[in-house]
Design a protein around this motif. Sequence first.
Motif, mmCIF file in Angstrom:
data_model
loop_
_atom_site.group_PDB
_atom_site.id
_atom_site.type_symbol
_atom_site.label_atom_id
_atom_site.label_comp_id
_atom_site.label_asym_id
_atom_site.label_seq_id
_atom_site.Cartn_x
_atom_site.Cartn_y
_atom_site.Cartn_z
ATOM 1 N N UNK A 1 27.808 13.924 -11.283
ATOM 2 C CA UNK A 1 29.013 14.696 -11.517
ATOM 3 C C UNK A 1 30.260 13.993 -11.035
ATOM 4 N N UNK A 2 31.367 14.304 -11.700
ATOM 5 C CA UNK A 2 32.674 13.766 -11.320
ATOM 6 C C UNK A 2 33.629 14.937 -11.103
ATOM 7 N N UNK A 3 34.507 14.793 -10.114
ATOM 8 C CA UNK A 3 35.445 15.861 -9.787
ATOM 9 C C UNK A 3 36.804 15.252 -9.486
ATOM 10 N N UNK A 4 37.848 15.944 -9.898
ATOM 11 C CA UNK A 4 39.222 15.565 -9.542
ATOM 12 C C UNK A 4 39.749 16.636 -8.598
ATOM 13 N N UNK B 1 41.902 22.014 -15.158
ATOM 14 C CA UNK B 1 42.709 23.182 -14.812
ATOM 15 C C UNK B 1 43.822 23.361 -15.848
ATOM 16 N N UNK B 2 44.012 24.598 -16.286
ATOM 17 C CA UNK B 2 44.958 24.850 -17.383
ATOM 18 C C UNK B 2 46.381 24.431 -17.031
ATOM 19 N N UNK C 1 44.433 18.045 -3.380
ATOM 20 C CA UNK C 1 44.241 18.521 -2.022
ATOM 21 C C UNK C 1 42.815 18.988 -1.844
ATOM 22 N N UNK C 2 42.642 20.260 -1.510
ATOM 23 C CA UNK C 2 41.307 20.838 -1.345
ATOM 24 C C UNK C 2 40.846 21.599 -2.587
ATOM 25 N N UNK C 3 41.626 21.530 -3.662
ATOM 26 C CA UNK C 3 41.329 22.331 -4.854
ATOM 27 C C UNK C 3 40.708 21.464 -5.948
ATOM 28 N N UNK C 4 39.595 21.938 -6.507
ATOM 29 C CA UNK C 4 38.969 21.270 -7.644
ATOM 30 C C UNK C 4 39.791 21.570 -8.889
ATOM 31 N N UNK C 5 40.268 20.512 -9.577
ATOM 32 C CA UNK C 5 41.120 20.728 -10.742
ATOM 33 C C UNK C 5 40.519 20.146 -12.026
ATOM 34 N N UNK C 6 39.405 19.440 -11.931
ATOM 35 C CA UNK C 6 38.771 18.920 -13.147
ATOM 36 C C UNK C 6 37.345 18.490 -12.814
ATOM 37 N N UNK D 1 40.598 10.443 -18.576
ATOM 38 C CA UNK D 1 40.126 9.666 -17.434
ATOM 39 C C UNK D 1 38.697 10.059 -17.065
ATOM 40 N N UNK D 2 38.422 11.356 -17.017
ATOM 41 C CA UNK D 2 37.073 11.810 -16.687
ATOM 42 C C UNK D 2 36.059 11.327 -17.712
#
Length: 272
Positions: free
Chosen positions: A34-37, A65-66, A40-45, A76-77
């Motif tokens: 898995x990949x995550x963007x 994230x919308x 800060x502390x918030x998962x946005x992608x 990028x992902x």
Amino acid sequence: MQPEHLEGALTLSRQAGWPHRLEDWQMLLRLSEGLVVMDGQRVVATTFMTPYGVDMATINMVIVDESLRGRGIGRLLMMKALELAGDRTCRLVATEDGLPLYRKLGFVETGEIFQHQGLLAALPAPSADVGWAVGADRSQIEVLDRGAIAADRRDLISYLFAQGRFAVLKDAGVVRGYAAIRDFGRGEVIGPVVAETVAQARSLLAFIMAGRPLGTFLRVDLDGHTDLAPWLVAHGLMPVGGGIAMHRPGSVAAASCAPRIHRFALASQALG
């Protein structure tokens, strides 16, 4: 992506209106890279690359994230996921919005996915040729699956044996078709389903559905075999949209396998 990111990923999928539970995200992380963007502390992608041996992979759960769409994060992902896939052929299910990006990345359309879901409204008569799988059936299921998909999905089958249940259709003790069921989203999902004929697929679905209480929420994805659609509708599973099946050829030649047989619900739908 690490386990500590899953709660944030769940929030993101809920924002997108997707039905996934935390357990569904955990399944994906167990079977995939898995990949995550993060902001800060918030998962946005997020996205996942699920490998099936050295021949094939699926790309799942591409969510941005919308409030951050249109900034190239999805591209990028996808590029990073394709790097993880290496030389494998990649498959995914696209929305209309995602088509331009996936085409630019070398994906081509191969068909449509038709999602059916709803509350089970009528119990079909189960087929006498179908029963629940036992451990000794697992190796035959794996061989049958590889013949249908031309990829090594043993890890997925192992997970589904542990977390779900398989129905098998046998002829003289030989497994000719199978269907898996597991908890997912609002209820349960039936899939993948592998069978040689539409009639066999219907028998497998009927056996599983006949064992569920009326009012059970079920999901079944069809990969173009719309002749099963009226039968599903008659039992309460209505069409609710779907997506475009796409693939990107890899440089690894698929291993030789048995003659291809019909596929009625793909693993990518069972996962995502």
